[in-house]
Enzyme design. Structure first.
Site, PDB file in Angstrom:
ATOM      1  N   VAL A  27      -5.239  -3.414   0.595  1.00 25.23           N
ATOM      2  CA  VAL A  27      -6.229  -2.766   1.466  1.00 25.23           C
ATOM      3  C   VAL A  27      -7.142  -3.835   2.065  1.00 25.23           C
ATOM      4  CG1 VAL A  27      -8.029  -1.011   1.651  1.00 25.23           C
ATOM      5  CG2 VAL A  27      -6.280  -0.793  -0.115  1.00 25.23           C
ATOM      6  N   LYS A  44       0.825  -1.228   0.000  1.00 24.96           N
ATOM      7  CA  LYS A  44       0.000   0.000   0.000  1.00 24.96           C
ATOM      8  C   LYS A  44       0.849   1.265   0.000  1.00 24.96           C
ATOM      9  CE  LYS A  44       0.122  -1.899   4.237  1.00 24.96           C
ATOM     10  NZ  LYS A  44      -0.361  -3.093   4.838  1.00 24.96           N
ATOM     11  N   LYS A  69      -3.999   3.328   2.735  1.00 27.50           N
ATOM     12  CA  LYS A  69      -5.115   2.505   2.241  1.00 27.50           C
ATOM     13  C   LYS A  69      -6.292   3.362   1.782  1.00 27.50           C
ATOM     14  CE  LYS A  69      -3.865  -1.350   5.236  1.00 27.50           C
ATOM     15  NZ  LYS A  69      -4.101  -1.957   6.556  1.00 27.50           N
ATOM     16  N   GLU A 119      -5.287  -6.431  -4.607  1.00 30.49           N
ATOM     17  CA  GLU A 119      -6.348  -6.684  -3.637  1.00 30.49           C
ATOM     18  C   GLU A 119      -5.805  -6.718  -2.207  1.00 30.49           C
ATOM     19  OE1 GLU A 119     -10.047  -7.412  -4.149  1.00 30.49           O
ATOM     20  OE2 GLU A 119      -9.513  -6.573  -2.221  1.00 30.49           O
ATOM     21  N   GLY A 138      -6.566  -6.500   3.883  1.00 27.61           N
ATOM     22  CA  GLY A 138      -6.111  -7.893   4.029  1.00 27.61           C
ATOM     23  C   GLY A 138      -6.997  -8.859   3.267  1.00 27.61           C
ATOM     24  N   GLY A 149       2.326  -9.771  18.581  1.00 30.04           N
ATOM     25  CA  GLY A 149       2.786  -9.676  17.179  1.00 30.04           C
ATOM     26  C   GLY A 149       1.844  -8.860  16.301  1.00 30.04           C
TER      27      GLY A 149
HETATM   28  N1  LIG Z   1       1.913  -8.540   7.277  1.00 33.22           N
HETATM   29  C1  LIG Z   1       0.650  -8.331   6.954  1.00 33.22           C
HETATM   30  O1  LIG Z   1      -0.274  -8.761   7.643  1.00 33.22           O
HETATM   31  C2  LIG Z   1       0.305  -7.561   5.704  1.00 33.22           C
HETATM   32  C3  LIG Z   1      -1.049  -7.370   5.369  1.00 33.22           C
HETATM   33  C4  LIG Z   1      -1.369  -6.700   4.184  1.00 33.22           C
HETATM   34  C5  LIG Z   1      -0.348  -6.204   3.390  1.00 33.22           C
HETATM   35  N2  LIG Z   1       0.954  -6.389   3.766  1.00 33.22           N
HETATM   36  C6  LIG Z   1       1.992  -5.863   2.881  1.00 33.22           C
HETATM   37  O2  LIG Z   1       2.716  -6.973   2.370  1.00 33.22           O
HETATM   38  C7  LIG Z   1       4.059  -6.597   2.128  1.00 33.22           C
HETATM   39  C8  LIG Z   1       4.987  -7.572   2.860  1.00 33.22           C
HETATM   40  O3  LIG Z   1       4.723  -7.496   4.261  1.00 33.22           O
HETATM   41  P1  LIG Z   1       5.341  -8.576   5.260  1.00 33.22           P
HETATM   42  O4  LIG Z   1       4.615  -8.415   6.539  1.00 33.22           O
HETATM   43  O5  LIG Z   1       5.416  -9.912   4.620  1.00 33.22           O
HETATM   44  O6  LIG Z   1       6.823  -7.967   5.422  1.00 33.22           O
HETATM   45  P2  LIG Z   1       8.141  -8.754   5.840  1.00 33.22           P
HETATM   46  O7  LIG Z   1       7.793  -9.897   6.727  1.00 33.22           O
HETATM   47  O8  LIG Z   1       9.106  -7.733   6.319  1.00 33.22           O
HETATM   48  O9  LIG Z   1       8.654  -9.358   4.447  1.00 33.22           O
HETATM   49  C9  LIG Z   1       9.359  -8.642   3.479  1.00 33.22           C
HETATM   50  C10 LIG Z   1      10.498  -9.535   3.033  1.00 33.22           C
HETATM   51  O10 LIG Z   1      11.129  -8.921   1.895  1.00 33.22           O
HETATM   52  C11 LIG Z   1      12.522  -9.004   2.105  1.00 33.22           C
HETATM   53  N3  LIG Z   1      13.191  -7.963   1.332  1.00 33.22           N
HETATM   54  C12 LIG Z   1      13.378  -6.655   1.642  1.00 33.22           C
HETATM   55  N4  LIG Z   1      14.042  -6.018   0.651  1.00 33.22           N
HETATM   56  C13 LIG Z   1      14.281  -6.940  -0.300  1.00 33.22           C
HETATM   57  C14 LIG Z   1      14.941  -6.913  -1.563  1.00 33.22           C
HETATM   58  N5  LIG Z   1      15.481  -5.794  -2.035  1.00 33.22           N
HETATM   59  N6  LIG Z   1      14.999  -8.069  -2.279  1.00 33.22           N
HETATM   60  C15 LIG Z   1      14.465  -9.204  -1.793  1.00 33.22           C
HETATM   61  N7  LIG Z   1      13.832  -9.300  -0.613  1.00 33.22           N
HETATM   62  C16 LIG Z   1      13.744  -8.179   0.123  1.00 33.22           C
HETATM   63  C17 LIG Z   1      12.703  -8.836   3.586  1.00 33.22           C
HETATM   64  O11 LIG Z   1      13.959  -9.284   4.011  1.00 33.22           O
HETATM   65  P3  LIG Z   1      14.582  -8.655   5.392  1.00 33.22           P
HETATM   66  O12 LIG Z   1      13.615  -8.961   6.466  1.00 33.22           O
HETATM   67  O13 LIG Z   1      15.873  -9.378   5.529  1.00 33.22           O
HETATM   68  O14 LIG Z   1      14.720  -7.190   5.138  1.00 33.22           O
HETATM   69  C18 LIG Z   1      11.575  -9.704   4.129  1.00 33.22           C
HETATM   70  O15 LIG Z   1      11.939 -11.064   4.226  1.00 33.22           O
HETATM   71  C19 LIG Z   1       4.169  -5.143   2.587  1.00 33.22           C
HETATM   72  O16 LIG Z   1       3.979  -4.288   1.487  1.00 33.22           O
HETATM   73  C20 LIG Z   1       3.019  -4.988   3.565  1.00 33.22           C
HETATM   74  O17 LIG Z   1       2.565  -3.670   3.667  1.00 33.22           O
HETATM   75  C21 LIG Z   1       1.305  -7.056   4.897  1.00 33.22           C
END
Ligand SMILES: NC(=O)c1ccc[n+]([C@@H]2O[C@H](COP(=O)([O-])OP(=O)(O)OC[C@H]3O[C@@H](n4cnc5c(N)ncnc54)[C@H](OP(=O)(O)O)[C@@H]3O)[C@@H](O)[C@H]2O)c1
Length: 436
Positions: A133, A106, A206, A130, A135, A188
């Protein structure tokens, strides 16, 4: 069955692992429903050693995300890195290479979405989001497809589960803000640095995306008037409860007049009879109002690896269908780059809730009322109590419920009250949203 849709995942974190797990666990269902089978070919992440809830063939893994987005053997990029850079550059490269992209990002979309969507259209590919915004709540597709025939007038929603959880714990478990935040971090739900959630940044991203889609304007994150929840006290919630309200983290976007959009994220005093008052814990809820549909209320899990994976997989399935015939049709809704509305923080509400702390003695309340009256803000009710937690016993809390008033007049009131020496900091103005 068509040729496989070859997938490259960049970002193997929480959501990335959720997507890989769901691809594996729902393999048969997906194979039966997708015209082109979904085949995960490559996964890029900076850290390949970290323990994850899924195991994958090590041959899929790389630390070089750019090699994945440029790989001619990949049809679709799943971007789950998050943040603006390097995600934006990688997505731009993938689209320029003629690959469709599915993303949950987002922050990137609310700052650069219109240009990225324009590039996708120019290249005849898709950028689907999708998961960005709500989840697991299918709100983007609801706006872009099921409700595409509507003139959307207003969107109101609880778009950040962490803030909703913290306020719910303050209301129902009688916790202080600090206690509720600490619990959210232990569970968490909140990051060690909770700023993006509690200061409304995540929800602002969002609502900017939803408003752009719903109203057909180029609206960005920076357009959103934003107030966080960190200044709210337990006493605010108690006073709200005695008046039959709950305080919720509310994102609002509405057409205030032709060509003007009111867009904000702020704590709001919500009547307990509103559907949004029932959205507790980490859940998200979104009300969409439009013609001819009327009022639609969507509720569900707004975050977490599994609900988010559900949305990502839904987009991948849509691509499997669309890309079974490579001619990508024009989407119903577009966000035209540079077509800007007049932006305002104002919203069509039932009134405002103004909370101040003072040490001004018996005349203070009369002075507060005088300022409101001089600024033409109609008063519905004033509540004055001793301030909880103040050991000196001098400080008092005053809550004024107003009728509808101009936002400019409310700002004047806050500015003038701020000049009073007997007033303490932390004045809060919460909107009392209108629900039809
Ligand atoms: N978590 C949720 O519930 C949720 C819900 C809706 C949307 N989102 C969206 O989904 C996306 C991911 O969220 P997440 O919670 O999964 O985040 P996350 O756990 O931090 O995962 C991101 C991953 O990408 C890796 N990364 C960072 N820079 C990179 C690069 N240049 N090349 C390759 N890998 C790279 C990170 O590695 P490092 O950790 O080593 O930096 C990490 O493993 C975000 O845009 C978030 O806003 C998340």
């Amino acid at each position: 069955m068509g040729d496989p849709l070859r997938l490259g995942l960049i970002g193997f974190g929480n959501v990335g692992s959720g997507v890989v797990k769901a691809l594996e666990e729902n393999r048969e269902l997906l194979a039966a429903r997708c015209p082109r089978p979904l085949e995960l070919r490559r996964i890029a992440d900076i850290d390949l050693e970290r323990r994850r809830p899924v195991t994958v063939d090590p041959k899929l893994l790389t630390t070089d995300a750019e090699s994945v987005v440029r790989d001619p053997e990949i049809d679709v990029i799943i971007e789950l890195i998050g943040g603006i850079e390097p995600a934006r550059t990688l997505v731009e490269t993938a689209l320029a290479e003629g690959k469709s992209v599915v993303t949950a990002n987002k922050a990137m979309l609310a700052s650069h979405g219109p240009e990225l969507l324009a590039l996708a259209a120019e290249k005849g590919v898709r950028l689907l989001f999708e998961a960005a915004v709500g989840g697991g709540i299918p709100v983007v597709r609801a706006l872009c497809e099921s409700l595409a025939a509507n003139k959307i007038e207003r969107i109101q929603g609880i778009l950040n589960g962490t803030s909703n959880y913290i306020l719910s714990q303050m209301i129902y478990e009688e916790m202080s803000y600090e206690e509720a935040l600490a619990e959210a971090q232990t569970l968490g739900y909140a990051e060690p640095d909770p700023t993006a959630d509690v200061e409304g940044i995540d929800a602002a991203n969002k609502i900017a995306i939803l408003a752009s889609l719903a109203f057909g304007f180029d609206i960005r994150y920076s357009d959103v008037y934003r107030v966080g929840i960190s200044k709210l006290t337990r006493q605010d919630h108690k006073i709200a409860a005695t008046e039959q309200y709950v305080i919720k983290p509310l994102a609002t976007a509405e057409i205030t007049e032709p060509g003007a959009v009111g867009i904000s994220v702020q704590p709001a005093v919500v009547s307990i009879s509103s559907p949004l008052a029932t959205v507790g814990d980490v859940m998200n809820g979104i009300i969409i109002e439009g013609f001819p549909v009327g009022v639609v209320f969507l509720v569900g899990p707004g975050a977490g690896p599994e609900p988010t994976a559900s949305a990502v997989l839904g987009d991948l399935m849509a691509l499997s269908l669309l890309e079974s015939d490579r001619a990508a049709p024009r989407p119903f809704l577009e966000i035209p780059v540079g077509k800007r509305p007049r932006i305002t923080a104002e919203c069509d509400c039932d009134g405002y809730w103004i909370r101040v702390f003072h040490r001004g003695g018996p005349d203070a309340l009369a002075e507060i009322v005088c300022v409101l009256t001089e600024e033409h803000v109609p008063i519905l009710k004033c509540i004055e109590e001793e301030r909880e937690g103040d050991e000196s016993g001098v400080s008092r809390v005053v809550v004024v419920l107003t009728d509808t008033a101009l936002w400019e007049d409310i700002r004047c009131v806050v500015r003038r009250l701020g000049e009073a020496e007997w007033l303490e900091p932390d004045t809060s103005v919460l909107v009392m949203p209108r629900f039809d």
